[in-house]
Design a protein around this motif. Structure first.
Motif, PDB file in Angstrom:
ATOM      1  N   PRO A   1      -7.670 -13.291 -10.651  1.00 30.49           N
ATOM      2  CA  PRO A   1      -6.765 -12.178 -10.382  1.00 30.49           C
ATOM      3  C   PRO A   1      -7.341 -10.855 -10.886  1.00 30.49           C
ATOM      4  CG  PRO A   1      -5.987 -13.466 -12.250  1.00 30.49           C
ATOM      5  CD  PRO A   1      -7.135 -14.224 -11.663  1.00 30.49           C
ATOM      6  N   PRO A   2      -6.952  -9.751 -10.262  1.00 32.09           N
ATOM      7  CA  PRO A   2      -7.524  -8.446 -10.622  1.00 32.09           C
ATOM      8  C   PRO A   2      -6.852  -7.841 -11.844  1.00 32.09           C
ATOM      9  CG  PRO A   2      -5.980  -8.172  -8.809  1.00 32.09           C
ATOM     10  CD  PRO A   2      -6.048  -9.659  -9.092  1.00 32.09           C
ATOM     11  N   THR A   3      -7.133  -8.378 -12.996  1.00 27.77           N
ATOM     12  CA  THR A   3      -6.519  -7.933 -14.237  1.00 27.77           C
ATOM     13  C   THR A   3      -7.035  -6.545 -14.626  1.00 27.77           C
ATOM     14  OG1 THR A   3      -8.281  -8.932 -15.541  1.00 27.77           O
ATOM     15  CG2 THR A   3      -6.359 -10.311 -15.047  1.00 27.77           C
ATOM     16  N   PRO A   4      -6.308  -5.821 -15.476  1.00 26.28           N
ATOM     17  CA  PRO A   4      -6.813  -4.529 -15.951  1.00 26.28           C
ATOM     18  C   PRO A   4      -8.192  -4.616 -16.592  1.00 26.28           C
ATOM     19  CG  PRO A   4      -4.484  -4.729 -16.461  1.00 26.28           C
ATOM     20  CD  PRO A   4      -4.911  -6.064 -15.912  1.00 26.28           C
ATOM     21  N   ALA A   5      -8.455  -5.699 -17.330  1.00 26.30           N
ATOM     22  CA  ALA A   5      -9.777  -5.851 -17.958  1.00 26.30           C
ATOM     23  C   ALA A   5     -10.875  -5.951 -16.916  1.00 26.30           C
ATOM     24  CB  ALA A   5      -9.785  -7.084 -18.862  1.00 26.30           C
ATOM     25  N   ARG A   6     -10.605  -6.646 -15.821  1.00 22.16           N
ATOM     26  CA  ARG A   6     -11.598  -6.746 -14.752  1.00 22.16           C
ATOM     27  C   ARG A   6     -11.791  -5.391 -14.073  1.00 22.16           C
ATOM     28  NH1 ARG A   6     -10.959 -10.993 -10.345  1.00 22.16           N
ATOM     29  NH2 ARG A   6     -13.216 -10.663 -10.188  1.00 22.16           N
ATOM     30  N   VAL A   7     -10.708  -4.689 -13.812  1.00 21.55           N
ATOM     31  CA  VAL A   7     -10.819  -3.354 -13.212  1.00 21.55           C
ATOM     32  C   VAL A   7     -11.684  -2.461 -14.082  1.00 21.55           C
ATOM     33  CG1 VAL A   7      -9.547  -1.284 -12.552  1.00 21.55           C
ATOM     34  CG2 VAL A   7      -8.619  -3.536 -11.978  1.00 21.55           C
ATOM     35  N   ASP A   8     -11.450  -2.494 -15.392  1.00 24.16           N
ATOM     36  CA  ASP A   8     -12.238  -1.686 -16.324  1.00 24.16           C
ATOM     37  C   ASP A   8     -13.721  -2.063 -16.249  1.00 24.16           C
ATOM     38  OD1 ASP A   8      -9.841  -0.553 -17.111  1.00 24.16           O
ATOM     39  OD2 ASP A   8      -9.688  -1.722 -18.966  1.00 24.16           O
ATOM     40  N   ALA A   9     -13.992  -3.346 -16.146  1.00 22.37           N
ATOM     41  CA  ALA A   9     -15.385  -3.805 -16.069  1.00 22.37           C
ATOM     42  C   ALA A   9     -16.041  -3.325 -14.773  1.00 22.37           C
ATOM     43  CB  ALA A   9     -15.443  -5.329 -16.158  1.00 22.37           C
TER      44      ALA A   9
ATOM     45  N   LEU B   1      -1.243  -9.884  -2.058  1.00 24.55           N
ATOM     46  CA  LEU B   1      -0.150  -9.107  -1.479  1.00 24.55           C
ATOM     47  C   LEU B   1       1.047  -8.973  -2.422  1.00 24.55           C
ATOM     48  CD1 LEU B   1      -0.288 -10.687   2.101  1.00 24.55           C
ATOM     49  CD2 LEU B   1      -1.041  -8.384   1.443  1.00 24.55           C
ATOM     50  N   GLY B   2       0.908  -9.513  -3.627  1.00 26.30           N
ATOM     51  CA  GLY B   2       2.036  -9.537  -4.543  1.00 26.30           C
ATOM     52  C   GLY B   2       1.830  -8.712  -5.798  1.00 26.30           C
ATOM     53  N   SER B   3       2.418  -9.202  -6.877  1.00 26.67           N
ATOM     54  CA  SER B   3       2.477  -8.426  -8.112  1.00 26.67           C
ATOM     55  C   SER B   3       1.107  -8.176  -8.731  1.00 26.67           C
ATOM     56  CB  SER B   3       3.382  -9.139  -9.125  1.00 26.67           C
ATOM     57  OG  SER B   3       2.898 -10.444  -9.414  1.00 26.67           O
ATOM     58  N   ALA B   4       0.162  -9.100  -8.569  1.00 25.45           N
ATOM     59  CA  ALA B   4      -1.164  -8.909  -9.173  1.00 25.45           C
ATOM     60  C   ALA B   4      -1.889  -7.727  -8.547  1.00 25.45           C
ATOM     61  CB  ALA B   4      -1.995 -10.187  -9.028  1.00 25.45           C
ATOM     62  N   ALA B   5      -1.873  -7.652  -7.215  1.00 31.28           N
ATOM     63  CA  ALA B   5      -2.507  -6.511  -6.549  1.00 31.28           C
ATOM     64  C   ALA B   5      -1.750  -5.223  -6.839  1.00 31.28           C
ATOM     65  CB  ALA B   5      -2.587  -6.760  -5.049  1.00 31.28           C
ATOM     66  N   ASP B   6      -0.426  -5.323  -6.891  1.00 31.84           N
ATOM     67  CA  ASP B   6       0.394  -4.162  -7.229  1.00 31.84           C
ATOM     68  C   ASP B   6       0.007  -3.617  -8.600  1.00 31.84           C
ATOM     69  OD1 ASP B   6       2.456  -2.441  -6.341  1.00 31.84           O
ATOM     70  OD2 ASP B   6       3.897  -3.440  -7.638  1.00 31.84           O
ATOM     71  N   ALA B   7      -0.155  -4.522  -9.569  1.00 31.69           N
ATOM     72  CA  ALA B   7      -0.544  -4.113 -10.919  1.00 31.69           C
ATOM     73  C   ALA B   7      -1.963  -3.558 -10.946  1.00 31.69           C
ATOM     74  CB  ALA B   7      -0.418  -5.303 -11.868  1.00 31.69           C
ATOM     75  N   MET B   8      -2.852  -4.095 -10.134  1.00 30.91           N
ATOM     76  CA  MET B   8      -4.226  -3.586 -10.059  1.00 30.91           C
ATOM     77  C   MET B   8      -4.233  -2.121  -9.636  1.00 30.91           C
ATOM     78  SD  MET B   8      -7.306  -4.718  -7.448  1.00 30.91           S
ATOM     79  CE  MET B   8      -6.392  -4.052  -6.030  1.00 30.91           C
TER      80      MET B   8
ATOM     81  N   ALA C   1       0.816  -1.213   0.000  1.00 26.94           N
ATOM     82  CA  ALA C   1       0.000   0.000   0.000  1.00 26.94           C
ATOM     83  C   ALA C   1       0.849   1.262   0.000  1.00 26.94           C
ATOM     84  CB  ALA C   1      -0.939  -0.005   1.204  1.00 26.94           C
ATOM     85  N   SER C   2       2.008   1.203   0.613  1.00 25.77           N
ATOM     86  CA  SER C   2       2.851   2.403   0.694  1.00 25.77           C
ATOM     87  C   SER C   2       3.391   2.820  -0.671  1.00 25.77           C
ATOM     88  CB  SER C   2       4.009   2.167   1.670  1.00 25.77           C
ATOM     89  OG  SER C   2       4.882   1.159   1.190  1.00 25.77           O
ATOM     90  N   ARG C   3       3.316   1.929  -1.659  1.00 25.94           N
ATOM     91  CA  ARG C   3       3.790   2.266  -3.011  1.00 25.94           C
ATOM     92  C   ARG C   3       2.715   2.953  -3.852  1.00 25.94           C
ATOM     93  NH1 ARG C   3       6.125  -3.002  -2.457  1.00 25.94           N
ATOM     94  NH2 ARG C   3       4.494  -3.981  -3.732  1.00 25.94           N
ATOM     95  N   HIS C   4       1.513   3.108  -3.304  1.00 23.86           N
ATOM     96  CA  HIS C   4       0.400   3.624  -4.094  1.00 23.86           C
ATOM     97  C   HIS C   4      -0.326   4.736  -3.345  1.00 23.86           C
ATOM     98  CE1 HIS C   4       0.740   0.418  -7.097  1.00 23.86           C
ATOM     99  NE2 HIS C   4       1.041  -0.375  -6.083  1.00 23.86           N
ATOM    100  N   HIS C   5      -0.987   5.595  -4.104  1.00 24.53           N
ATOM    101  CA  HIS C   5      -1.820   6.622  -3.499  1.00 24.53           C
ATOM    102  C   HIS C   5      -2.862   7.092  -4.505  1.00 24.53           C
ATOM    103  CE1 HIS C   5       1.310   9.027  -5.549  1.00 24.53           C
ATOM    104  NE2 HIS C   5       0.342   9.908  -5.721  1.00 24.53           N
ATOM    105  N   ASP C   6      -3.938   7.653  -3.984  1.00 24.73           N
ATOM    106  CA  ASP C   6      -5.022   8.142  -4.837  1.00 24.73           C
ATOM    107  C   ASP C   6      -4.865   9.641  -5.074  1.00 24.73           C
ATOM    108  OD1 ASP C   6      -5.793   9.366  -2.467  1.00 24.73           O
ATOM    109  OD2 ASP C   6      -7.616   8.171  -2.197  1.00 24.73           O
ATOM    110  N   ALA C   7      -5.896  10.272  -5.598  1.00 22.55           N
ATOM    111  CA  ALA C   7      -5.836  11.699  -5.898  1.00 22.55           C
ATOM    112  C   ALA C   7      -5.688  12.548  -4.646  1.00 22.55           C
ATOM    113  CB  ALA C   7      -7.100  12.112  -6.661  1.00 22.55           C
ATOM    114  N   ASP C   8      -6.044  11.987  -3.503  1.00 21.06           N
ATOM    115  CA  ASP C   8      -5.989  12.716  -2.235  1.00 21.06           C
ATOM    116  C   ASP C   8      -4.721  12.418  -1.443  1.00 21.06           C
ATOM    117  OD1 ASP C   8      -8.734  13.430  -2.879  1.00 21.06           O
ATOM    118  OD2 ASP C   8      -9.230  11.380  -2.258  1.00 21.06           O
ATOM    119  N   GLY C   9      -3.819  11.629  -2.054  1.00 24.70           N
ATOM    120  CA  GLY C   9      -2.571  11.280  -1.381  1.00 24.70           C
ATOM    121  C   GLY C   9      -2.689  10.146  -0.386  1.00 24.70           C
TER     122      GLY C   9
END
Length: 397
Positions: free
Chosen positions: A286-294, A327-334, A87-95
């Motif tokens: 896994p939370p693929t980009p296509a799933r996120v888009d959907a 907790l790994g690369s798939a969530a990181d990519a999501m 989580a510390s590697r990511h942030h939203d529009a509000d920081g």
């Protein structure tokens, strides 16, 4: 061959096809909701940016499959360590970093596990709410169970907000085995037909159980935020309800906040049959980009405020086969995809939110508020005490 023979064969084939389709629907309990999906209306066009509220809820069960204490500790410790790093590697529009809402099971209570999760939440990575598995329960036992667990979470672990208007401890809820309001046809894994009323009286601000497909507990109402009115003499009173809308007011007994439910035509079984997209995140999904888009495209919103879109996804976070995904690369990519595709500031604005914040922003929309949803994270219910303590400690540090 006569025309009557041809017609007979055609009718037979049509009937066989319809029977096969019906059996396919029944096999995945899709008859409960497929009509709502097929005849749904598209979200209205939006001028200006779409604010995306991304909420990750977790049926967090350290004792899953009767694990011994060492395994339980390993599961919790891994989350407390690796989720901070993720989580510390990511942030939203509000920081703000991603917010993980831990719906912790009452029947698996262990003080040391909650202490660790509460510390993670106090550091700004999420909040704790209530999960419950029960079977053949009674009203009196349910009242005592939820009341006791609310006190423990609030007083020992600084979890759960206090309603400033009533002074009451409030909580979000996920029902174990998907069986909210005794919704399983055989009556297992609940037993209480007036559960919506009881939850309201005990301080529940909203339910986050759904979607539950392919379970037979899935409601006919899908992709919605609505108020359900309890029928104390019948199960599954939340099958339908009154949509939350701007300029409206609370009605019924309990707000139901659903995650996306749709058909996934990109990943078809045998190349033909679409899979069910039920916003579940795990190794097999896994939370693929296509799933996120959907998820975003589903456009779940308060009626009259389509520019505020709510994406609620769920998982069972302590199951070893899924933890590498979560907790790994798939969530990181999501999260990277969310931040790249839905946080440009002009077309989309991303907000990582807890379940409590989802409720607050929904209530703000209902009250007619506009603009930046970040202004309404604490609109009705303030953060739980652990968040105050964590903020004080960070300020001192």
């Amino acid at each position: 061959m006569s025309i009557w023979v041809v017609a007979g064969v055609a009718l037979f084939l049509l009937a066989a096809a319809m029977l096969a389709l019906w059996l396919l629907l029944r096999a995945r309990n899709m008859q409960n909701w497929i009509g709502s999906y097929l005849f749904r209306s598209r979200p209205p066009k939006v001028e200006g940016p779409i604010h995306v509220m991304f909420c990750f809820v977790d049926h967090f069960e350290p004792m899953w499959h009767g694990a011994d204490l060492a395994t339980q500790r390993s599961r919790v410790d891994r989350w407390c360590s690796e989720y901070r790093e993720l989580a510390s590697r990511h942030h939203d529009a509000d920081g703000r970093p991603p917010q993980h809402t831990f719906f912790y099971p009452e029947e698996e209570y262990a003080e040391e596990h909650l202490d660790k999760i509460a510390a993670l939440c106090a550091d700004g990575y999420g909040e704790i709410e209530i999960h419950l598995h029960h079977d053949n329960d009674t009203e009196s036992n349910f009242r005592e169970t939820i009341s006791r667990f609310c006190r423990i979470l609030h007083e020992r672990h600084g979890a759960l907000p206090v309603d400033p208007a009533s002074g009451e401890v409030r909580f979000g809820f996920i029902h174990g085995n998907w069986c909210l309001d005794n919704s399983r046809p055989d009556g297992r894994w609940c037993g209480i037909n007036n559960e919506l009323t009881l939850l309201r009286e005990l301080g529940c601000y909203a339910d986050f159980t759904l979607p539950s497909a392919p379970s037979d507990t899935q409601t006919s109402t899908i992709n919605s935020i609505y108020y359900a009115t309890d029928d104390p003499l019948a199960p599954k009173s939340h099958d339908r309800g009154e949509l939350v809308r701007t300029g409206g007011r609370a009605s019924g007994d309990l707000m139901i906040v659903q995650g996306p439910l749709r058909l996934n035509w990109r990943e078809r079984r045998m190349g033909v049959v679409p899979r069910i997209e039920a916003s579940d995140v795990r190794r097999g999904c896994p939370p693929t980009p296509a799933r996120v888009d959907a998820w975003v495209d589903t456009g779940i919103h308060v009626q009259g405020r389509p520019e505020w879109v709510f994406v609620k996804v769920h998982t069972h976070g302590t199951q070893e086969q899924d933890m590498d995904t979560l907790l790994g690369s798939a969530a990181d990519a999501m999260h990277s995809h969310l931040e790249q595709a839905y946080n440009d500031g002009s077309r989309h604005v991303l907000h990582y939110v807890s379940s409590r914040e989802v409720y607050n922003i929904i209530k703000a929309a209902e009250a007619g508020k506009r603009g930046n949803p970040n202004d309404y994270r604490d609109f009705v219910l303030p953060p739980p005490p652990s968040s105050w303590a964590g903020a004080r400690m960070r300020k001192v540090a």
